[in-house]
Design a protein around this motif. Structure first.
Motif, PDB file in Angstrom:
ATOM      1  N   GLY A  32       0.830  -1.197   0.000  1.00 28.95           N
ATOM      2  CA  GLY A  32       0.000   0.000   0.000  1.00 28.95           C
ATOM      3  C   GLY A  32       0.863   1.245   0.000  1.00 28.95           C
ATOM      4  N   ALA A  33       1.023   1.876  -1.150  1.00 26.70           N
ATOM      5  CA  ALA A  33       1.822   3.096  -1.259  1.00 26.70           C
ATOM      6  C   ALA A  33       0.920   4.307  -1.036  1.00 26.70           C
ATOM      7  CB  ALA A  33       2.485   3.177  -2.637  1.00 26.70           C
ATOM      8  N   GLY A  34       1.245   5.100  -0.028  1.00 26.81           N
ATOM      9  CA  GLY A  34       0.452   6.283   0.263  1.00 26.81           C
ATOM     10  C   GLY A  34      -0.965   5.975   0.685  1.00 26.81           C
ATOM     11  N   LEU A  35      -1.214   4.755   1.085  1.00 27.97           N
ATOM     12  CA  LEU A  35      -2.575   4.283   1.335  1.00 27.97           C
ATOM     13  C   LEU A  35      -3.152   4.760   2.666  1.00 27.97           C
ATOM     14  CD1 LEU A  35      -4.927   2.281   0.517  1.00 27.97           C
ATOM     15  CD2 LEU A  35      -3.694   0.572   1.883  1.00 27.97           C
ATOM     16  N   ILE A  36      -2.378   4.639   3.719  1.00 29.61           N
ATOM     17  CA  ILE A  36      -2.922   4.735   5.073  1.00 29.61           C
ATOM     18  C   ILE A  36      -3.618   6.063   5.344  1.00 29.61           C
ATOM     19  CG2 ILE A  36      -0.739   5.483   6.154  1.00 29.61           C
ATOM     20  CD1 ILE A  36      -2.919   2.855   7.780  1.00 29.61           C
ATOM     21  N   SER A  37      -3.093   7.158   4.813  1.00 36.29           N
ATOM     22  CA  SER A  37      -3.694   8.468   5.105  1.00 36.29           C
ATOM     23  C   SER A  37      -4.977   8.716   4.324  1.00 36.29           C
ATOM     24  CB  SER A  37      -2.683   9.582   4.828  1.00 36.29           C
ATOM     25  OG  SER A  37      -2.238   9.509   3.492  1.00 36.29           O
ATOM     26  N   HIS A  38      -5.308   7.823   3.382  1.00 39.51           N
ATOM     27  CA  HIS A  38      -6.530   7.995   2.590  1.00 39.51           C
ATOM     28  C   HIS A  38      -7.638   7.014   2.985  1.00 39.51           C
ATOM     29  CE1 HIS A  38      -4.830  11.015  -0.046  1.00 39.51           C
ATOM     30  NE2 HIS A  38      -3.750  10.281  -0.129  1.00 39.51           N
ATOM     31  N   LEU A  39      -7.411   6.224   4.031  1.00 41.30           N
ATOM     32  CA  LEU A  39      -8.433   5.269   4.461  1.00 41.30           C
ATOM     33  C   LEU A  39      -9.516   5.987   5.258  1.00 41.30           C
ATOM     34  CD1 LEU A  39      -6.200   2.261   5.595  1.00 41.30           C
ATOM     35  CD2 LEU A  39      -7.390   2.569   3.398  1.00 41.30           C
ATOM     36  N   ALA A  40     -10.770   5.784   4.875  1.00 46.32           N
ATOM     37  CA  ALA A  40     -11.886   6.434   5.571  1.00 46.32           C
ATOM     38  C   ALA A  40     -12.040   5.893   6.989  1.00 46.32           C
ATOM     39  CB  ALA A  40     -13.178   6.236   4.779  1.00 46.32           C
ATOM     40  N   HIS A  41     -11.811   4.597   7.162  1.00 39.24           N
ATOM     41  CA  HIS A  41     -11.961   3.935   8.461  1.00 39.24           C
ATOM     42  C   HIS A  41     -10.728   3.066   8.678  1.00 39.24           C
ATOM     43  CE1 HIS A  41     -16.082   5.365   8.469  1.00 39.24           C
ATOM     44  NE2 HIS A  41     -16.193   4.899   7.239  1.00 39.24           N
ATOM     45  N   PRO A  42      -9.621   3.647   9.137  1.00 39.33           N
ATOM     46  CA  PRO A  42      -8.340   2.925   9.174  1.00 39.33           C
ATOM     47  C   PRO A  42      -8.386   1.577   9.898  1.00 39.33           C
ATOM     48  CG  PRO A  42      -7.990   5.250   9.616  1.00 39.33           C
ATOM     49  CD  PRO A  42      -9.475   5.039   9.580  1.00 39.33           C
ATOM     50  N   GLU A  43      -9.075   1.511  11.039  1.00 40.22           N
ATOM     51  CA  GLU A  43      -9.112   0.242  11.787  1.00 40.22           C
ATOM     52  C   GLU A  43      -9.847  -0.831  10.983  1.00 40.22           C
ATOM     53  OE1 GLU A  43      -9.916   3.221  13.067  1.00 40.22           O
ATOM     54  OE2 GLU A  43      -8.461   3.532  14.672  1.00 40.22           O
ATOM     55  N   ALA A  44     -11.036  -0.496  10.511  1.00 46.15           N
ATOM     56  CA  ALA A  44     -11.822  -1.465   9.757  1.00 46.15           C
ATOM     57  C   ALA A  44     -11.147  -1.811   8.429  1.00 46.15           C
ATOM     58  CB  ALA A  44     -13.231  -0.917   9.505  1.00 46.15           C
ATOM     59  N   ASP A  45     -10.549  -0.819   7.798  1.00 52.12           N
ATOM     60  CA  ASP A  45      -9.939  -1.059   6.483  1.00 52.12           C
ATOM     61  C   ASP A  45      -8.691  -1.921   6.587  1.00 52.12           C
ATOM     62  OD1 ASP A  45     -12.004   0.497   5.557  1.00 52.12           O
ATOM     63  OD2 ASP A  45     -10.778   2.287   5.226  1.00 52.12           O
ATOM     64  N   THR A  46      -7.865  -1.708   7.618  1.00 48.34           N
ATOM     65  CA  THR A  46      -6.690  -2.576   7.775  1.00 48.34           C
ATOM     66  C   THR A  46      -7.112  -3.973   8.230  1.00 48.34           C
ATOM     67  OG1 THR A  46      -6.262  -1.574   9.952  1.00 48.34           O
ATOM     68  CG2 THR A  46      -4.954  -0.754   8.081  1.00 48.34           C
ATOM     69  N   ALA A  47      -8.249  -4.076   8.934  1.00 47.69           N
ATOM     70  CA  ALA A  47      -8.779  -5.404   9.281  1.00 47.69           C
ATOM     71  C   ALA A  47      -9.247  -6.134   8.027  1.00 47.69           C
ATOM     72  CB  ALA A  47      -9.921  -5.269  10.287  1.00 47.69           C
ATOM     73  N   GLU A  48      -9.819  -5.398   7.084  1.00 49.18           N
ATOM     74  CA  GLU A  48     -10.235  -6.019   5.820  1.00 49.18           C
ATOM     75  C   GLU A  48      -9.007  -6.504   5.041  1.00 49.18           C
ATOM     76  OE1 GLU A  48     -12.698  -7.053   2.360  1.00 49.18           O
ATOM     77  OE2 GLU A  48     -12.692  -7.289   4.535  1.00 49.18           O
ATOM     78  N   LEU A  49      -7.923  -5.737   5.059  1.00 49.42           N
ATOM     79  CA  LEU A  49      -6.687  -6.202   4.418  1.00 49.42           C
ATOM     80  C   LEU A  49      -6.183  -7.468   5.107  1.00 49.42           C
ATOM     81  CD1 LEU A  49      -4.838  -2.798   3.848  1.00 49.42           C
ATOM     82  CD2 LEU A  49      -6.066  -4.179   2.150  1.00 49.42           C
ATOM     83  N   ALA A  50      -6.290  -7.513   6.438  1.00 43.91           N
ATOM     84  CA  ALA A  50      -5.885  -8.719   7.170  1.00 43.91           C
ATOM     85  C   ALA A  50      -6.742  -9.920   6.777  1.00 43.91           C
ATOM     86  CB  ALA A  50      -5.958  -8.473   8.675  1.00 43.91           C
ATOM     87  N   ARG A  51      -8.019  -9.681   6.559  1.00 42.26           N
ATOM     88  CA  ARG A  51      -8.926 -10.787   6.198  1.00 42.26           C
ATOM     89  C   ARG A  51      -8.467 -11.510   4.938  1.00 42.26           C
ATOM     90  NH1 ARG A  51     -12.690 -11.941   2.622  1.00 42.26           N
ATOM     91  NH2 ARG A  51     -12.755  -9.867   1.663  1.00 42.26           N
ATOM     92  N   VAL A  52      -7.979 -10.765   3.962  1.00 44.80           N
ATOM     93  CA  VAL A  52      -7.663 -11.376   2.668  1.00 44.80           C
ATOM     94  C   VAL A  52      -6.231 -11.892   2.577  1.00 44.80           C
ATOM     95  CG1 VAL A  52      -9.435 -10.027   1.482  1.00 44.80           C
ATOM     96  CG2 VAL A  52      -7.073  -9.160   1.550  1.00 44.80           C
ATOM     97  N   VAL A  53      -5.450 -11.758   3.660  1.00 48.70           N
ATOM     98  CA  VAL A  53      -4.062 -12.226   3.677  1.00 48.70           C
ATOM     99  C   VAL A  53      -3.958 -13.456   4.574  1.00 48.70           C
ATOM    100  CG1 VAL A  53      -1.685 -11.625   4.353  1.00 48.70           C
ATOM    101  CG2 VAL A  53      -3.108  -9.943   3.176  1.00 48.70           C
ATOM    102  N   ARG A  54      -3.219 -14.448   4.121  1.00 46.56           N
ATOM    103  CA  ARG A  54      -3.022 -15.669   4.919  1.00 46.56           C
ATOM    104  C   ARG A  54      -2.216 -15.345   6.185  1.00 46.56           C
ATOM    105  NH1 ARG A  54       2.232 -16.743   4.747  1.00 46.56           N
ATOM    106  NH2 ARG A  54       3.430 -16.215   2.887  1.00 46.56           N
ATOM    107  N   PRO A  55      -2.390 -16.135   7.256  1.00 49.69           N
ATOM    108  CA  PRO A  55      -1.542 -15.954   8.436  1.00 49.69           C
ATOM    109  C   PRO A  55      -0.067 -16.047   8.047  1.00 49.69           C
ATOM    110  CG  PRO A  55      -3.358 -17.422   8.931  1.00 49.69           C
ATOM    111  CD  PRO A  55      -3.406 -17.181   7.445  1.00 49.69           C
TER     112      PRO A  55
END
Length: 199
Positions: A113-136
């Motif tokens: 994610g380049a330059g991504l974090i400052s453009h997330l509307a809901h950082p906690e929920a959005d990074t959790a969604e990224l976690a959902r789609v990534v394997r442990p």
């Protein structure tokens, strides 16, 4: 939900056509950051908020012809520029919101994610969604080709500790959304936070 997207679309749509010309020297920094993701041939990787797709050729080189590269962005004009630059040849370009990715759980090995974090509307929920789609054990790289202080200066702002990319704040945010922050670099010429998907 459309209101959440308005600031992102308002910011990026008018800038899309000239985006690559504004930052012509970022390529090596992108390459160095992607090199630290530990990608292997055959891996599946997402460029979240891919913009004009500048990272896609480097991601494709890292995962090889059998790997999967997805470039997701919310702004149609950015994806059009990516296609115009031929970057769709390096990965699938998809208009989607990182808050609701059309991917199954654990489908990916890594997210860039380049330059991504400052453009997330809901950082906690959005990074959790990224976690959902990534394997442990998979990796998240939050990158910017310049550090926090240089970016704040560029935008005429003062650097503060409540910045989402400040290490304590980012560490807590990621910990609460399924990630463990493994390394943190904030220098004039690079910002890179690498996190691992917790089991």
């Amino acid at each position: 939900m459309a209101d959440d997207h308005s600031p992102v679309l308002d910011f990026f749509t008018p800038r899309a056509a000239g985006w690559d010309r504004r930052f012509p020297d970022d390529g090596p920094a992108y390459g160095a950051a992607i090199g630290l993701l530990g990608l292997r041939p055959g891996d599946a990787v997402l460029d979240a908020g891919c913009g004009t797709g500048r990272a896609l050729p480097v991601l494709r080189a890292a995962v090889g012809p059998r790997g999967t590269v997805l470039g997701v962005d919310l702004t149609p004009a950015m994806l059009e520029e990516a296609a115009r630059a031929g970057r769709g040849a390096n990965g699938m370009l998809l208009r989607a919101d990182v808050a609701r990715l059309p991917l199954r759980d654990g489908a990916l090995d890594a997210v860039f994610g380049a330059g991504l974090i400052s453009h997330l509307a809901h950082p906690e929920a959005d990074t959790a969604e990224l976690a959902r789609v990534v394997r442990p054990g998979g990796v998240l790289a939050l990158f910017h080709p310049i550090g926090r202080a240089a970016l704040a200066a560029r935008h005429g702002r003062t650097l503060t500790d409540d910045d989402l990319r400040a290490e304590p704040r980012l560490r807590a945010l990621l910990a609460g959304s399924g990630w463990r922050l493994d390394s943190y670099t904030d220098e004039d010429d690079r910002f890179l936070a690498l996190a691992v998907r917790r089991p």
